[in-house]
Design a protein around this motif. Sequence first.
Motif, PDB file in Angstrom:
ATOM      1  N   TRP A   5      14.203  69.963  64.417  1.00 33.85           N
ATOM      2  CA  TRP A   5      14.521  70.879  63.329  1.00 33.85           C
ATOM      3  C   TRP A   5      15.960  71.371  63.407  1.00 33.85           C
ATOM      4  O   TRP A   5      16.611  71.571  62.362  1.00 33.85           O
ATOM      5  CB  TRP A   5      13.560  72.066  63.349  1.00 33.85           C
ATOM      6  CG  TRP A   5      12.193  71.720  62.842  1.00 33.85           C
ATOM      7  CD1 TRP A   5      11.077  71.465  63.575  1.00 33.85           C
ATOM      8  CD2 TRP A   5      11.822  71.574  61.468  1.00 33.85           C
ATOM      9  NE1 TRP A   5      10.015  71.165  62.754  1.00 33.85           N
ATOM     10  CE2 TRP A   5      10.448  71.226  61.438  1.00 33.85           C
ATOM     11  CE3 TRP A   5      12.504  71.695  60.261  1.00 33.85           C
ATOM     12  CZ2 TRP A   5       9.752  71.000  60.258  1.00 33.85           C
ATOM     13  CZ3 TRP A   5      11.824  71.473  59.074  1.00 33.85           C
ATOM     14  CH2 TRP A   5      10.456  71.131  59.087  1.00 33.85           C
ATOM     15  N   ALA A   6      16.476  71.582  64.610  1.00 37.23           N
ATOM     16  CA  ALA A   6      17.854  72.053  64.745  1.00 37.23           C
ATOM     17  C   ALA A   6      18.834  71.015  64.186  1.00 37.23           C
ATOM     18  O   ALA A   6      19.782  71.348  63.469  1.00 37.23           O
ATOM     19  CB  ALA A   6      18.157  72.337  66.222  1.00 37.23           C
ATOM     20  N   PHE A   8      18.126  68.733  61.943  1.00 31.16           N
ATOM     21  CA  PHE A   8      17.895  68.659  60.501  1.00 31.16           C
ATOM     22  C   PHE A   8      18.640  69.764  59.770  1.00 31.16           C
ATOM     23  O   PHE A   8      19.369  69.502  58.803  1.00 31.16           O
ATOM     24  CB  PHE A   8      16.395  68.745  60.228  1.00 31.16           C
ATOM     25  CG  PHE A   8      16.045  68.937  58.780  1.00 31.16           C
ATOM     26  CD1 PHE A   8      16.082  67.863  57.897  1.00 31.16           C
ATOM     27  CD2 PHE A   8      15.691  70.189  58.286  1.00 31.16           C
ATOM     28  CE1 PHE A   8      15.759  68.033  56.545  1.00 31.16           C
ATOM     29  CE2 PHE A   8      15.363  70.366  56.951  1.00 31.16           C
ATOM     30  CZ  PHE A   8      15.408  69.286  56.079  1.00 31.16           C
ATOM     31  N   TRP A   9      18.466  71.010  60.191  1.00 33.31           N
ATOM     32  CA  TRP A   9      19.091  72.133  59.502  1.00 33.31           C
ATOM     33  C   TRP A   9      20.607  72.092  59.629  1.00 33.31           C
ATOM     34  O   TRP A   9      21.332  72.455  58.695  1.00 33.31           O
ATOM     35  CB  TRP A   9      18.554  73.455  60.032  1.00 33.31           C
ATOM     36  CG  TRP A   9      17.153  73.748  59.596  1.00 33.31           C
ATOM     37  CD1 TRP A   9      16.035  73.819  60.377  1.00 33.31           C
ATOM     38  CD2 TRP A   9      16.716  73.993  58.251  1.00 33.31           C
ATOM     39  NE1 TRP A   9      14.928  74.087  59.621  1.00 33.31           N
ATOM     40  CE2 TRP A   9      15.308  74.205  58.300  1.00 33.31           C
ATOM     41  CE3 TRP A   9      17.358  74.057  57.016  1.00 33.31           C
ATOM     42  CZ2 TRP A   9      14.564  74.463  57.169  1.00 33.31           C
ATOM     43  CZ3 TRP A   9      16.616  74.320  55.883  1.00 33.31           C
ATOM     44  CH2 TRP A   9      15.228  74.527  55.966  1.00 33.31           C
ATOM     45  N   LYS A  10      21.093  71.644  60.779  1.00 33.27           N
ATOM     46  CA  LYS A  10      22.541  71.562  60.982  1.00 33.27           C
ATOM     47  C   LYS A  10      23.172  70.586  59.985  1.00 33.27           C
ATOM     48  O   LYS A  10      24.191  70.875  59.361  1.00 33.27           O
ATOM     49  CB  LYS A  10      22.865  71.127  62.409  1.00 33.27           C
ATOM     50  CG  LYS A  10      24.355  70.966  62.698  1.00 33.27           C
ATOM     51  CD  LYS A  10      24.582  70.558  64.144  1.00 33.27           C
ATOM     52  CE  LYS A  10      26.076  70.422  64.432  1.00 33.27           C
ATOM     53  NZ  LYS A  10      26.722  69.381  63.593  1.00 33.27           N
ATOM     54  N   LEU A  12      21.820  69.513  57.198  1.00 30.15           N
ATOM     55  CA  LEU A  12      21.539  69.895  55.822  1.00 30.15           C
ATOM     56  C   LEU A  12      22.481  70.996  55.352  1.00 30.15           C
ATOM     57  O   LEU A  12      23.013  70.932  54.236  1.00 30.15           O
ATOM     58  CB  LEU A  12      20.083  70.374  55.698  1.00 30.15           C
ATOM     59  CG  LEU A  12      19.650  70.848  54.310  1.00 30.15           C
ATOM     60  CD1 LEU A  12      19.691  69.685  53.313  1.00 30.15           C
ATOM     61  CD2 LEU A  12      18.245  71.457  54.362  1.00 30.15           C
ATOM     62  N   LEU A  13      22.694  72.009  56.185  1.00 28.61           N
ATOM     63  CA  LEU A  13      23.470  73.172  55.781  1.00 28.61           C
ATOM     64  C   LEU A  13      24.954  73.039  56.093  1.00 28.61           C
ATOM     65  O   LEU A  13      25.797  73.558  55.344  1.00 28.61           O
ATOM     66  CB  LEU A  13      22.902  74.432  56.445  1.00 28.61           C
ATOM     67  CG  LEU A  13      21.429  74.742  56.129  1.00 28.61           C
ATOM     68  CD1 LEU A  13      20.972  75.981  56.886  1.00 28.61           C
ATOM     69  CD2 LEU A  13      21.229  74.909  54.624  1.00 28.61           C
ATOM     70  N   GLU A 203      15.064  62.578  60.434  1.00 25.86           N
ATOM     71  CA  GLU A 203      15.753  63.818  60.121  1.00 25.86           C
ATOM     72  C   GLU A 203      16.939  63.599  59.178  1.00 25.86           C
ATOM     73  O   GLU A 203      17.082  64.284  58.162  1.00 25.86           O
ATOM     74  CB  GLU A 203      16.243  64.511  61.401  1.00 25.86           C
ATOM     75  CG  GLU A 203      15.137  65.074  62.277  1.00 25.86           C
ATOM     76  CD  GLU A 203      14.644  64.056  63.301  1.00 25.86           C
ATOM     77  OE1 GLU A 203      14.761  62.846  63.032  1.00 25.86           O
ATOM     78  OE2 GLU A 203      14.140  64.471  64.365  1.00 25.86           O
ATOM     79  N   VAL A 207      17.501  64.561  55.095  1.00 22.36           N
ATOM     80  CA  VAL A 207      18.659  65.279  54.567  1.00 22.36           C
ATOM     81  C   VAL A 207      19.241  64.527  53.369  1.00 22.36           C
ATOM     82  O   VAL A 207      19.557  65.122  52.331  1.00 22.36           O
ATOM     83  CB  VAL A 207      19.735  65.450  55.658  1.00 22.36           C
ATOM     84  CG1 VAL A 207      21.034  65.994  55.055  1.00 22.36           C
ATOM     85  CG2 VAL A 207      19.240  66.380  56.755  1.00 22.36           C
TER      86      VAL A 207
END
Length: 265
Positions: A5-6, A8-10, A12-13, A203, A207
């Motif tokens: 998840w880390a 993925f979010w990195k 994505l954002l 991941e 994205v």
Amino acid sequence: MSFDWAFFWKNLLTPGAPFLQGLVLTIVISVLAMVGALIVGLVVALMRRSRFAPLRVVASFYIWLIRGTPLLVQLVLIYTGFAAANVFRFEDVELGGLLVKAAVQAAIVGLVVNESAYISEIIRAGLDSVPIGQSEAAEALGMSGGSAMRWIILPQALRLMVPPLGNSFNGLMKSTSILSVIGVSEMFLVSQSISAATFRTFEIFAVVAIYYLALTTVWTVVQASIEKRLNARVGIEATVSPWQRLFGGRRGAPLTPIAVPQQEL
């Protein structure tokens, strides 16, 4: 291997520079290819409606050939096939200090060629939907064929052409993912490189899917706004909001008129 998840979010954002460059290139290629396809498609559509038989034959053959072969094959033929046959070779060029790689040029040409064959039929159907009496009235007023097409026929047909043309642009943006096969560093190819380096395939492509979804969503809203403005000019009230366009129109809402060509495709 569990979902990171880390990671993925990195991505994505706060995506890295290569990913953002791939995103920008995806948008630029899509816009340029769509503009080119509209121009070529309009020419082919007018050729299909010409009174000169050879023009109709050439246009019909072009549409038959392009619509009957896959985009992937067309891209490979344009970029590597022509070069191997010593017909034409794309070279890197510099425009205003910006280096445009050969693969990007071939990608735009390939998308224009492919999309224009479909757009030409959309334009032709839209033009054929305008009653022939409009052309006859323009001719009676002393207008030339070109002036009648520009000021009388096209404005009326445009309202019916916008929805399918907008859908074509949506499909074109998604089709840019195929450009990776000829080495264009668009969003999909950059993601493949990230996947190969990190082994986080699910991941990173999750994205990518979200970014493609964001692009098509933004365009759907823009398209709905354009349709609303065109309908308002002729006094037609919008029946479907952008939200309903994205997630389904309300039950019982009337359908948007579809342009039906007067001749067989």
